[in-house]
Design an enzyme around this catalytic site. Structure first.
Site, PDB file in Angstrom:
ATOM      1  N   HIS A   1       1.983  48.169  -6.767  1.00 50.90           N
ATOM      2  CA  HIS A   1       2.379  47.207  -7.791  1.00 50.90           C
ATOM      3  C   HIS A   1       2.670  47.921  -9.100  1.00 50.90           C
ATOM      4  O   HIS A   1       2.042  48.916  -9.429  1.00 50.90           O
ATOM      5  CB  HIS A   1       1.320  46.108  -7.973  1.00 50.90           C
ATOM      6  CG  HIS A   1      -0.064  46.589  -8.263  1.00 50.90           C
ATOM      7  ND1 HIS A   1      -0.873  47.168  -7.310  1.00 50.90           N
ATOM      8  CD2 HIS A   1      -0.791  46.551  -9.396  1.00 50.90           C
ATOM      9  CE1 HIS A   1      -2.041  47.476  -7.852  1.00 50.90           C
ATOM     10  NE2 HIS A   1      -2.012  47.113  -9.125  1.00 50.90           N
TER      11      HIS A   1
ATOM     12  N   HIS B   1       2.812  47.485 -13.123  1.00 56.65           N
ATOM     13  CA  HIS B   1       2.415  46.706 -14.295  1.00 56.65           C
ATOM     14  C   HIS B   1       3.529  46.859 -15.321  1.00 56.65           C
ATOM     15  O   HIS B   1       3.955  47.982 -15.605  1.00 56.65           O
ATOM     16  CB  HIS B   1       1.117  47.257 -14.912  1.00 56.65           C
ATOM     17  CG  HIS B   1      -0.099  47.038 -14.095  1.00 56.65           C
ATOM     18  ND1 HIS B   1      -0.936  45.959 -14.292  1.00 56.65           N
ATOM     19  CD2 HIS B   1      -0.633  47.759 -13.081  1.00 56.65           C
ATOM     20  CE1 HIS B   1      -1.940  46.042 -13.440  1.00 56.65           C
ATOM     21  NE2 HIS B   1      -1.785  47.117 -12.695  1.00 56.65           N
TER      22      HIS B   1
END
Length: 133
Positions: free
Chosen positions: A119, A121
């Site tokens: 992922h 950010h």
């Protein structure tokens, strides 16, 4: 002494390749609600539940396909990785972050990765400082 965040990252690392479904998999499958701000066939972006900046969202691949962390990337992941970065900037522009933003990928226990589903950010909306932590 390690912080609670560091301890959680080290504990999560043990499950990286064996955990059947991460919280992000459950968000993709709509088992867990999220504030989704972008979705296409390959990627999903949603607001972070613990924002570290006025604008803080995550961009994830909808399918893990072995991409639990950036250091596990293979040549087959190159197009997806580029797409995730493209989505990060696309959503950042929609979120009015034209003056700048930061993209961060935590990798492994020493990088404080807590969810083993790659992922990104994306943070902005204020002046960010360096070094980050």
């Amino acid at each position: 002494m390690a912080s609670a965040e560091e301890a959680a990252a080290k504990a999560a690392a043990h499950l990286a390749d064996t955990e059947p479904a991460t919280i992000f998999d459950k968000i993709v499958s709509k088992e867990i609600p999220a504030n989704v701000i972008y979705e296409d066939d390959e990627a999903l972006a949603f607001r972070d539940i613990s924002p570290q900046a006025p604008v803080h969202f995550l961009v994830i691949p909808k399918k893990r396909n072995g991409l639990t962390r950036l250091s596990k990337a293979t040549p087959e992941h190159k197009a997806l990785l580029g797409h995730l970065l493209y989505v990060a900037q696309l959503v950042a522009m929609k979120e009015n972050l034209g003056e700048g933003f930061r993209v961060c990928i935590n990798d492994g226990p020493n990088g404080c990765q807590s969810v083993y589903h790659l992922h990104l950010h994306v943070m902005g909306g204020r002046q960010l400082t360096w070094p980050p932590g």
